[in-house]
Design an enzyme around this catalytic site. Structure first.
Site, short mmCIF file in Angstrom:
data_model
loop_
_atom_site.label_atom_id
_atom_site.label_comp_id
_atom_site.label_asym_id
_atom_site.label_seq_id
_atom_site.Cartn_x
_atom_site.Cartn_y
_atom_site.Cartn_z
N SER A 196 -4.02 -2.67 -0.67
CA SER A 196 -2.94 -3.48 -0.09
C SER A 196 -3.47 -4.86 0.31
CB SER A 196 -2.39 -2.75 1.14
OG SER A 196 -1.45 -3.55 1.81
N GLY A 197 -2.74 -5.91 -0.11
CA GLY A 197 -3.21 -7.28 0.10
C GLY A 197 -3.41 -7.69 1.55
N HIS A 198 -2.49 -7.26 2.42
CA HIS A 198 -2.53 -7.83 3.79
C HIS A 198 -3.67 -7.27 4.64
CE1 HIS A 198 -0.41 -4.66 6.35
NE2 HIS A 198 -0.19 -4.19 5.14
N CYS A 228 1.16 2.05 13.44
CA CYS A 228 2.45 2.72 13.27
C CYS A 228 2.78 3.60 14.47
CB CYS A 228 2.43 3.57 12.00
SG CYS A 228 1.86 2.66 10.58
N GLY A 277 0.80 -1.22 0.00
CA GLY A 277 0.00 0.00 0.00
C GLY A 277 0.84 1.27 0.00
N THR A 278 1.89 1.28 0.81
CA THR A 278 2.71 2.49 0.90
C THR A 278 3.35 2.80 -0.45
OG1 THR A 278 3.14 2.00 3.22
CG2 THR A 278 4.66 3.53 2.15
N GLN A 294 -7.79 0.74 3.65
CA GLN A 294 -8.61 0.16 4.74
C GLN A 294 -10.01 -0.22 4.26
OE1 GLN A 294 -7.93 -0.90 7.70
NE2 GLN A 294 -5.86 -0.12 7.90
N THR A 321 11.33 -7.66 -11.31
CA THR A 321 10.75 -8.99 -11.52
C THR A 321 9.59 -9.18 -10.57
OG1 THR A 321 12.89 -9.82 -12.22
CG2 THR A 321 11.26 -11.48 -11.54
C1 LIG Z 1 -4.94 3.88 5.43
C2 LIG Z 1 -3.63 3.18 5.19
N1 LIG Z 1 -2.83 3.60 4.19
C3 LIG Z 1 -1.66 3.01 3.94
C4 LIG Z 1 -1.21 1.95 4.69
C5 LIG Z 1 0.09 1.29 4.34
O1 LIG Z 1 -0.13 0.04 3.69
P1 LIG Z 1 1.02 -1.06 3.64
O2 LIG Z 1 1.17 -1.59 5.01
O3 LIG Z 1 0.51 -2.09 2.68
O4 LIG Z 1 2.24 -0.40 3.12
C6 LIG Z 1 -1.99 1.49 5.75
C7 LIG Z 1 -1.51 0.40 6.64
O5 LIG Z 1 -1.64 0.46 7.85
C8 LIG Z 1 -3.24 2.12 6.01
O6 LIG Z 1 -4.03 1.73 7.00
#
Ligand SMILES: Cc1ncc(COP(=O)(O)O)c(C=O)c1O
Length: 395
Positions: free
Chosen positions: A200-202, A328, A69-70, A180, A238
């Site tokens: 984001s997958g996780h 975080c 996601g980041t 989210q 890759t």
């Molecule tokens: C709203 C939001 N944006 C971005 C992220 C970052 O995603 P990733 O952990 O996949 O880098 C998160 C993860 O906590 C999130 O909650």
């Protein structure tokens, strides 16, 4: 462990693990090579692209796989900042974005972009009037907007569709951090026609370290990561075949869940059960965030006269995993930027916990966690001598 931190991450679905396994063992070929094994890997990637696209109503070629996601948010925002250019560039966003948006935006401000971080109300929902006037101010010099679909700390769902209309009226490109929201509630880029969307997958039972950026067909885009030209030259390197296959499977499973249960009632019932038990069992509990526009899996609670740091330890001893503020921020017991934006006092911010449920949580776990929480709050209040205050208030 009773896992109630599903906004931080989620366990992978068994179906996801099963789908990934061959790609971590015997099927190891580089999808960019020309032999049969490589072609099979390429086919698996393209199938995953279709699965992810189907989850958000996109076309497969609008999906770019990323390292999470980041990375997706950085790719979109850094491109938009370059495209707009610094001389007149304006960035419209909100105060409650995740650091994956706030940090890149800060770097833009540092080099001269005018940044408007729009406020939210006490429920962490965007002030649309402020957003629309910030968009209007950006009309002349050009710029872009970025608004999260749902907030990670409170679960508050943002008025993305309305914000998008304001941004488009002022000619601004629009990115949404839907990390989210995707997989938890319906997110459809045909209904809400954003230009860029990060996922984001996780966060929805897929693997960590893999995500996607939706780039609307026809939108200009230049890559952040350059090299071998993979992902149609939009993100080189890759491909993480196993991760991408896992993300695809997680997307398919989420789409099927949402088809049967678009409002997330299965998870919402567990969240509500937990919340009811806690509110009935304790005085001085506040349920935070916008209670109408809220992810079905999230509850954010404050406990008068009780420090979250201590509660986290007591709950951990009982095997209950939850979080204070955003994942975080854990470890730094400062009020989060979201809590500040909602107008929390320092004391309230320090006494707040976030609980995240999922369809993998059981009713028994929700009940037991509520009991463990009640016992822990009572114990801490005795030790800390906190007052129990008025009966539960919803804010
Ligand atoms: C709203 C939001 N944006 C971005 C992220 C970052 O995603 P990733 O952990 O996949 O880098 C998160 C993860 O906590 C999130 O909650």
């Amino acid at each position: 462990m009773i896992y109630l931190d599903s906004n931080a991450t989620t366990p992978m679905s068994p179906g996801v693990v099963e789908a990934m396994m061959p790609w971590m063992t015997e099927k190891f070929c580089n999808p960019n090579a020309s032999y049969a094994g490589a072609k099979e890997a390429r086919k698996a990637i393209e199938a995953a692209r279709e699965q992810v696209a189907a989850l958000i109503g996109a076309e497969p070629d609008e999906i770019v796989f990323t390292g999470g996601g980041t990375e997706s948010t950085n790719m979109a925002l850094k491109w938009l900042a370059r495209w707009v250019g610094r001389k007149t560039g304006r960035v419209v966003t909100s105060v409650i974005e995740h650091s994956a948006v706030l940090k890149p935006v800060q770097t833009f401000e540092d080099v001269g972009y005018a940044v408007e971080r729009c406020p939210v109300d006490a429920g962490a929902r965007l002030d649309l009037d402020a957003f629309s006037s910030a968009c209007r101010a950006a009309r002349e010099g050009g710029g872009f907007a970025s608004l999260m679909w749902a907030n990670n700390e409170t679960g508050t769902i943002q008025p993305v569709a309305d914000a998008l209309i304001h941004a488009k009226e002022s000619g601004l490109a629009f990115h949404t951090d839907a990390i989210q929201a995707v997989g938890k509630i319906p997110v459809d880029v045909r209904e809400v026609p954003v230009d860029f969307l990060s996922l984001s997958g996780h966060k929805f039972h897929g693997p960590k370290g893999v995500g996607a950026l939706f780039i609307r067909s026809g939108c200009r885009f230049e890559p952040m990561v350059r090299g071998g030209g993979q992902e149609s030259d939009r993100r080189s390197g890759t491909e993480n075949v196993a991760g991408i296959v896992g993300l695809g499977k997680a997307a398919e499973l989420a789409r099927l869940r949402l088809e049967h249960d678009p409002h997330g009632r299965v998870t919402g019932k567990l969240r509500d059960l937990f919340e009811e038990r806690v509110v009935e069992g304790l005085k001085g509990v506040t349920v935070n965030g916008d209670l109408i526009h809220r992810l079905p899996n999230t509850t954010h609670l404050s406990f008068e006269g009780c420090e979250a740091a201590g509660l986290l330890i007591l709950l951990d001893d009982k095997g209950v995993a939850c979080s204070a503020g955003s994942a975080c921020m854990t470890g730094k017991m400062k009020p989060s930027h979201v809590q500040k934006a909602m107008g929390f006092s320092d004391a309230k911010a320090k006494s707040s916990l976030r609980f995240g449920f999922s369809h993998m949580t059981t009713e028994e776990e929700a009940e037991r966690a509520a009991t463990d929480l009640i016992v822990s709050v009572e114990k801490l209040r005795r030790v800390q001598g906190g007052n129990t205050g008025p009966v539960a208030i919803y804010s």
